[in-house]
Design a protein around this motif. Structure first.
Motif, PDB file in Angstrom:
ATOM      1  N   PRO A   1      51.089  -8.802  21.504  1.00  0.00           N
ATOM      2  CA  PRO A   1      51.154  -8.756  20.046  1.00  0.00           C
ATOM      3  C   PRO A   1      49.762  -8.703  19.410  1.00  0.00           C
ATOM      4  O   PRO A   1      48.819  -9.303  19.924  1.00  0.00           O
ATOM      5  N   TYR A   2      49.657  -7.965  18.321  1.00  0.00           N
ATOM      6  CA  TYR A   2      48.417  -7.869  17.555  1.00  0.00           C
ATOM      7  C   TYR A   2      47.254  -7.357  18.416  1.00  0.00           C
ATOM      8  O   TYR A   2      46.123  -7.834  18.307  1.00  0.00           O
ATOM      9  N   GLU A   3      47.542  -6.358  19.245  1.00  0.00           N
ATOM     10  CA  GLU A   3      46.518  -5.840  20.163  1.00  0.00           C
ATOM     11  C   GLU A   3      45.270  -5.359  19.434  1.00  0.00           C
ATOM     12  O   GLU A   3      44.141  -5.699  19.818  1.00  0.00           O
ATOM     13  N   ASP A   4      45.461  -4.548  18.412  1.00  0.00           N
ATOM     14  CA  ASP A   4      44.306  -3.980  17.711  1.00  0.00           C
ATOM     15  C   ASP A   4      43.473  -5.068  17.041  1.00  0.00           C
ATOM     16  O   ASP A   4      42.233  -5.036  17.088  1.00  0.00           O
ATOM     17  N   THR A   5      44.147  -6.012  16.415  1.00  0.00           N
ATOM     18  CA  THR A   5      43.433  -7.116  15.762  1.00  0.00           C
ATOM     19  C   THR A   5      42.664  -7.945  16.783  1.00  0.00           C
ATOM     20  O   THR A   5      41.508  -8.324  16.566  1.00  0.00           O
ATOM     21  N   PHE A   6      43.309  -8.207  17.902  1.00  0.00           N
ATOM     22  CA  PHE A   6      42.670  -8.987  18.963  1.00  0.00           C
ATOM     23  C   PHE A   6      41.419  -8.284  19.481  1.00  0.00           C
ATOM     24  O   PHE A   6      40.348  -8.903  19.592  1.00  0.00           O
ATOM     25  N   ALA A   7      41.532  -7.007  19.804  1.00  0.00           N
ATOM     26  CA  ALA A   7      40.401  -6.253  20.333  1.00  0.00           C
ATOM     27  C   ALA A   7      39.251  -6.209  19.329  1.00  0.00           C
ATOM     28  O   ALA A   7      38.077  -6.371  19.689  1.00  0.00           O
ATOM     29  N   ASP A   8      39.587  -6.017  18.054  1.00  0.00           N
ATOM     30  CA  ASP A   8      38.558  -5.923  17.017  1.00  0.00           C
ATOM     31  C   ASP A   8      37.834  -7.254  16.849  1.00  0.00           C
ATOM     32  O   ASP A   8      36.591  -7.301  16.825  1.00  0.00           O
TER      33      ASP A   8
ATOM     34  N   SER B   1      35.034  -4.199  27.814  1.00  0.00           N
ATOM     35  CA  SER B   1      36.336  -3.732  28.300  1.00  0.00           C
ATOM     36  C   SER B   1      37.389  -4.778  27.982  1.00  0.00           C
ATOM     37  O   SER B   1      37.209  -5.964  28.312  1.00  0.00           O
ATOM     38  N   ILE B   2      38.476  -4.350  27.311  1.00  0.00           N
ATOM     39  CA  ILE B   2      39.586  -5.259  27.018  1.00  0.00           C
ATOM     40  C   ILE B   2      40.855  -4.640  27.575  1.00  0.00           C
ATOM     41  O   ILE B   2      41.272  -3.552  27.162  1.00  0.00           O
ATOM     42  N   MET B   3      41.459  -5.325  28.523  1.00  0.00           N
ATOM     43  CA  MET B   3      42.593  -4.790  29.260  1.00  0.00           C
ATOM     44  C   MET B   3      43.818  -5.695  29.089  1.00  0.00           C
ATOM     45  O   MET B   3      43.692  -6.910  28.926  1.00  0.00           O
ATOM     46  N   ILE B   4      44.985  -5.080  29.163  1.00  0.00           N
ATOM     47  CA  ILE B   4      46.252  -5.805  29.213  1.00  0.00           C
ATOM     48  C   ILE B   4      46.930  -5.471  30.528  1.00  0.00           C
ATOM     49  O   ILE B   4      47.093  -4.295  30.877  1.00  0.00           O
ATOM     50  N   ASN B   5      47.304  -6.503  31.270  1.00  0.00           N
ATOM     51  CA  ASN B   5      48.054  -6.322  32.507  1.00  0.00           C
ATOM     52  C   ASN B   5      49.465  -6.854  32.307  1.00  0.00           C
ATOM     53  O   ASN B   5      49.652  -7.982  31.843  1.00  0.00           O
ATOM     54  N   VAL B   6      50.450  -6.034  32.646  1.00  0.00           N
ATOM     55  CA  VAL B   6      51.854  -6.386  32.431  1.00  0.00           C
ATOM     56  C   VAL B   6      52.449  -6.948  33.724  1.00  0.00           C
ATOM     57  O   VAL B   6      52.470  -6.274  34.758  1.00  0.00           O
ATOM     58  N   ASN B   7      52.905  -8.192  33.657  1.00  0.00           N
ATOM     59  CA  ASN B   7      53.562  -8.828  34.794  1.00  0.00           C
ATOM     60  C   ASN B   7      54.773  -9.594  34.277  1.00  0.00           C
ATOM     61  O   ASN B   7      54.655 -10.719  33.790  1.00  0.00           O
ATOM     62  N   THR B   8      55.939  -8.966  34.385  1.00  0.00           N
ATOM     63  CA  THR B   8      57.177  -9.578  33.891  1.00  0.00           C
ATOM     64  C   THR B   8      58.039 -10.139  35.022  1.00  0.00           C
ATOM     65  O   THR B   8      59.178 -10.535  34.795  1.00  0.00           O
ATOM     66  N   LYS B   9      57.485 -10.179  36.213  1.00  0.00           N
ATOM     67  CA  LYS B   9      58.245 -10.659  37.358  1.00  0.00           C
ATOM     68  C   LYS B   9      58.116 -12.174  37.509  1.00  0.00           C
ATOM     69  O   LYS B   9      57.098 -12.770  37.148  1.00  0.00           O
ATOM     70  N   ASN B  10      59.142 -12.784  38.090  1.00  0.00           N
ATOM     71  CA  ASN B  10      59.109 -14.201  38.418  1.00  0.00           C
ATOM     72  C   ASN B  10      58.416 -14.350  39.771  1.00  0.00           C
ATOM     73  O   ASN B  10      59.046 -14.366  40.829  1.00  0.00           O
TER      74      ASN B  10
END
Length: 362
Positions: free
Chosen positions: A249-256, A267-276
């Protein structure tokens, strides 16, 4: 085999005795007094009862005399926790010594094996561990003193902080040894000080915008881990958020806001891990600010480091080892080098200008 047991085997046939021969009976939560005579490779003190049973004491140092509480009994050894230090070892860090690197994190943090040990003795322990490994393999090998640059604080270029919701709000830190119990930790002496500042900024941002921390039991929440990397030579920093959702959420605001606050963040990265899962990183990583990598220089070679790249966490000692490997290989312009399991190729590339050819295989 228990992690405590490792390479400090009790004498053959010496187990926890029964009462058939009139020997002592040891009970869980019982208190015993021990002289600590050794440490294993996990930094756990080793002592023996009067009837020869090996006892592994967390927090104890070779040369200590301690009272310890028994927390585990097996047929071959016992595990205990330091309850009271009767006599301190000469190898133990003295908190009154202003030159000592005394960590302020709780002992339960479990992040540093040798946190109670003076560094000179830590080097001896590591050398002895290597010597014993060769001896147990039936090999007589001369082992040199442990090499070090004696830089024992702020040297790590990478940190991964689990994030959890607590009664006091969202916290980040490290897991207690052998558990997933979060020990909130601000500035770790092994990390660059700026890491703690960035973690604090991220937690404040999450609280402000109502972004919940991940909960392992329910599988709900968003922010799982904060993953930071830095280039030792370039000073560039990567911030990677591991999230339990397809986006943050709020990716652009966070990066700025992050880049305005910390100019070194490239470098600002998002890694998606939805596994248990206990695995930190998921399969998908995307960039929301700057570049999808940071640069660093190792052995004169400029490298691009992504979020998923393997890269030695101690750059100074990596350079030392790579140069030592080149010298021991006695390589020259007629030599072809194979860099196996090469990752980003830092070892092979460090040798490239001295040899005929380098082939990296991952």
């Amino acid at each position: 085999m228990s992690d405590y047991f490792m390479d400090n085997s009790p004498p053959s046939g010496k187990g926890v005795p029964d009462n058939s021969a009139g020997t002592a009976i040891y009970k869980k939560n019982g208190i015993i007094t021990l002289e600590i005579t050794d440490m294993n490779n996990l930094g756990v003190g080793v002592g023996h009862t009067h009837d020869g049973i090996a006892v592994f004491v967390t927090g104890a140092v070779t040369g200590d005399k301690v009272e310890a509480k028994i927390i585990k009994i097996t047929s071959r050894y016992m595990v205990a926790r330091l309850e009271r230090l009767i006599t301190a070892s000469k190898h133990r860090i003295d908190a009154k010594d202003t030159e000592a690197e005394v960590c302020e994190a709780p002992q339960s943090c479990g992040g540093c094996c040798y946190r109670n040990v003076k560094y000179e003795y830590e080097l001896e322990v590591k050398r002895d561990y290597v010597k014993n490994a060769f001896r147990k393999a039936g090999l007589q090998v001369s082992v040199k003193d442990t090499a070090s640059d004696y830089n024992i604080s702020g040297y790590r270029n990478k940190a991964q902080y689990p994030v959890r919701q607590t009664k006091e709000g969202i916290k980040a830190g490290f897991f207690a040894s052998g558990s997933h119990r979060l020990i909130p930790c601000g500035e770790c002496k092994l990390q660059p000080p700026v890491f703690a500042e960035i973690v604090g900024f991220i937690l404040t941002f999450a609280e402000k915008h109502g972004i919940p921390a991940y909960d392992e039991e329910s599988g709900k929440g968003i922010l799982r881990h904060i993953y930071l990397r830095t280039g030792r030579q370039t000073g560039e920093i990567m911030v990677c958020l591991v999230v339990n959702s397809e986006s943050f959420p709020y990716e652009d605001t966070f990066a700025d806001e992050l880049t305005k606050r910390f100019g070194a963040v490239k470098s600002i990265m998002i890694n998606v891990n939805t596994k248990n899962t206990n695995v930190i990183m998921g399969d998908r990583t995307y960039c929301i600010g700057g570049k999808p990598y940071i640069n660093d220089i190792l052995c004169g070679v400029r490298l691009r480091i992504s979020a998923n790249s393997f890269y030695q966490v101690n750059g100074n000692m990596a350079e030392y080892l790579y140069k030592l490997a080149l010298r021991l290989a006695d390589a020259d312009k007629n030599t072809a080098v194979a860099d196996l399991y090469c990752g980003i190729g830092s070892i092979g590339l460090s040798m490239a200008k001295y040899v005929k050819a380098v082939a990296g295989v991952e």
